[in-house]
Write a protein that holds these residues in place. Structure first.
Motif, short mmCIF file in Angstrom:
data_model
loop_
_atom_site.label_atom_id
_atom_site.label_comp_id
_atom_site.label_asym_id
_atom_site.label_seq_id
_atom_site.Cartn_x
_atom_site.Cartn_y
_atom_site.Cartn_z
N ASN A 6 0.84 -1.19 0.00
CA ASN A 6 0.00 0.00 0.00
C ASN A 6 0.88 1.25 0.00
O ASN A 6 2.10 1.17 -0.03
CB ASN A 6 -1.02 -0.03 1.15
CG ASN A 6 -0.42 0.18 2.52
OD1 ASN A 6 0.75 0.52 2.68
ND2 ASN A 6 -1.23 -0.03 3.53
N GLU A 35 -15.10 10.35 -0.47
CA GLU A 35 -14.06 11.35 -0.72
C GLU A 35 -13.57 11.89 0.61
O GLU A 35 -14.34 12.14 1.53
CB GLU A 35 -14.63 12.48 -1.58
CG GLU A 35 -13.60 13.49 -1.99
CD GLU A 35 -14.15 14.56 -2.92
OE1 GLU A 35 -13.44 15.54 -3.16
OE2 GLU A 35 -15.30 14.42 -3.38
N TYR A 36 -12.26 12.07 0.70
CA TYR A 36 -11.66 12.65 1.89
C TYR A 36 -10.39 13.38 1.47
O TYR A 36 -9.54 12.82 0.78
CB TYR A 36 -11.34 11.56 2.92
CG TYR A 36 -10.72 12.09 4.18
CD1 TYR A 36 -11.45 12.91 5.04
CD2 TYR A 36 -9.41 11.80 4.49
CE1 TYR A 36 -10.88 13.42 6.18
CE2 TYR A 36 -8.84 12.31 5.64
CZ TYR A 36 -9.58 13.11 6.48
OH TYR A 36 -9.01 13.63 7.62
N ASN A 39 -9.30 13.29 -2.16
CA ASN A 39 -8.97 11.97 -2.71
C ASN A 39 -10.23 11.12 -2.73
O ASN A 39 -11.11 11.29 -1.89
CB ASN A 39 -7.91 11.27 -1.85
CG ASN A 39 -6.59 11.98 -1.90
OD1 ASN A 39 -6.04 12.20 -2.97
ND2 ASN A 39 -6.07 12.35 -0.74
N TYR A 41 -11.83 7.25 -2.57
CA TYR A 41 -11.52 5.92 -2.06
C TYR A 41 -12.64 4.96 -2.43
O TYR A 41 -13.80 5.36 -2.59
CB TYR A 41 -11.37 5.96 -0.54
CG TYR A 41 -10.22 6.84 -0.11
CD1 TYR A 41 -8.95 6.33 0.03
CD2 TYR A 41 -10.43 8.19 0.14
CE1 TYR A 41 -7.89 7.14 0.42
CE2 TYR A 41 -9.38 9.00 0.53
CZ TYR A 41 -8.11 8.47 0.67
OH TYR A 41 -7.08 9.28 1.03
N TYR A 51 -9.17 1.13 -1.04
CA TYR A 51 -8.32 1.55 -2.14
C TYR A 51 -8.47 3.03 -2.42
O TYR A 51 -9.56 3.58 -2.35
CB TYR A 51 -8.68 0.77 -3.42
CG TYR A 51 -8.51 -0.71 -3.24
CD1 TYR A 51 -7.28 -1.31 -3.48
CD2 TYR A 51 -9.57 -1.49 -2.81
CE1 TYR A 51 -7.12 -2.67 -3.31
CE2 TYR A 51 -9.40 -2.86 -2.63
CZ TYR A 51 -8.18 -3.43 -2.87
OH TYR A 51 -8.02 -4.78 -2.69
N LYS A 52 -7.37 3.66 -2.77
CA LYS A 52 -7.37 5.04 -3.23
C LYS A 52 -7.38 5.01 -4.76
O LYS A 52 -6.60 4.29 -5.37
CB LYS A 52 -6.13 5.76 -2.72
CG LYS A 52 -6.04 7.21 -3.16
CD LYS A 52 -4.77 7.83 -2.57
CE LYS A 52 -4.61 9.25 -3.00
NZ LYS A 52 -3.39 9.84 -2.41
N THR A 54 -6.68 6.85 -8.24
CA THR A 54 -5.90 7.93 -8.83
C THR A 54 -6.01 7.82 -10.34
O THR A 54 -6.57 6.85 -10.86
CB THR A 54 -4.41 7.86 -8.43
OG1 THR A 54 -3.80 6.76 -9.10
CG2 THR A 54 -4.23 7.74 -6.92
N TYR A 59 -4.96 1.88 -5.67
CA TYR A 59 -3.89 1.54 -4.74
C TYR A 59 -4.47 1.24 -3.36
O TYR A 59 -5.23 2.04 -2.82
CB TYR A 59 -2.89 2.69 -4.63
CG TYR A 59 -2.25 3.01 -5.95
CD1 TYR A 59 -1.15 2.29 -6.38
CD2 TYR A 59 -2.76 4.01 -6.76
CE1 TYR A 59 -0.56 2.56 -7.61
CE2 TYR A 59 -2.18 4.30 -7.99
CZ TYR A 59 -1.08 3.57 -8.40
OH TYR A 59 -0.51 3.84 -9.62
N VAL A 61 -4.74 1.41 0.46
CA VAL A 61 -4.23 2.35 1.45
C VAL A 61 -4.45 1.88 2.88
O VAL A 61 -3.67 2.22 3.76
CB VAL A 61 -4.83 3.77 1.28
CG1 VAL A 61 -4.29 4.43 0.03
CG2 VAL A 61 -6.33 3.76 1.25
N TYR A 115 -10.37 5.95 11.13
CA TYR A 115 -11.05 5.35 9.99
C TYR A 115 -12.17 4.52 10.61
O TYR A 115 -11.94 3.77 11.54
CB TYR A 115 -10.10 4.42 9.19
CG TYR A 115 -10.80 3.90 7.98
CD1 TYR A 115 -10.79 4.62 6.80
CD2 TYR A 115 -11.53 2.72 8.01
CE1 TYR A 115 -11.46 4.18 5.69
CE2 TYR A 115 -12.21 2.28 6.91
CZ TYR A 115 -12.18 3.01 5.76
OH TYR A 115 -12.87 2.58 4.66
#
Length: 126
Positions: A6, A35-36, A39, A41, A51-52, A54, A59, A61, A115
């Motif tokens: 990650n 969204e945070y 970004n 997710y 996952y993020k 992009t 990816y 996380v 989280y």
């Protein structure tokens, strides 16, 4: 089993269920995206990785291990084999209701400190 690194350098299990476009298993929730801090997710109801998203890809996380109380890839294998989405969904609800699946993660969010996830177990399934 596939493991990927990650963004923090931690190795996370990459379940095979994300390798297939399966709306029921991949989402399992009406809000798999959040969204945070600008970004985006993606988190599903039946796996332990967030996952993020992009422009370059997806990816991992966050990931965690609930040990014997978690959902493992083998628990979901029979669901992947059911082609009919309605039957697959009914089977997921049945397994969640009778405790074969210990929980599903319905709502993922985070803030600067935590989280958090809303878990649904058999007690709350209609």
């Amino acid at each position: 089993m596939t493991y990927v690194e990650n963004l923090s350098g931690r190795m996370c299990y990459l379940p095979s269920l994300i390798m297939r476009n399966d709306r029921i298993l991949d989402m399992g929730s009406l809000n798999p995206f959040y969204e945070y801090h600008d970004n985006v997710y993606f988190a599903t109801a039946y796996q332990n990785t967030v996952y993020k998203l992009t422009k370059k890809g997806l990816y991992p996380v966050y990931c965690w291990d609930f040990g014997k109380d978690g959902i493992n890839d083998e628990m979901l294998q029979k669901h992947r084999l059911i082609e009919n989405e309605g039957k697959r969904n009914d089977e997921l609800i049945k397994d969640l209701s009778d405790g074969t699946l210990p929980f599903c993660m319905k709502f993922h969010r985070e803030n600067d400190l935590y989280y958090y996830v809303s878990l649904q177990n058999k007690t709350f399934v209609a």
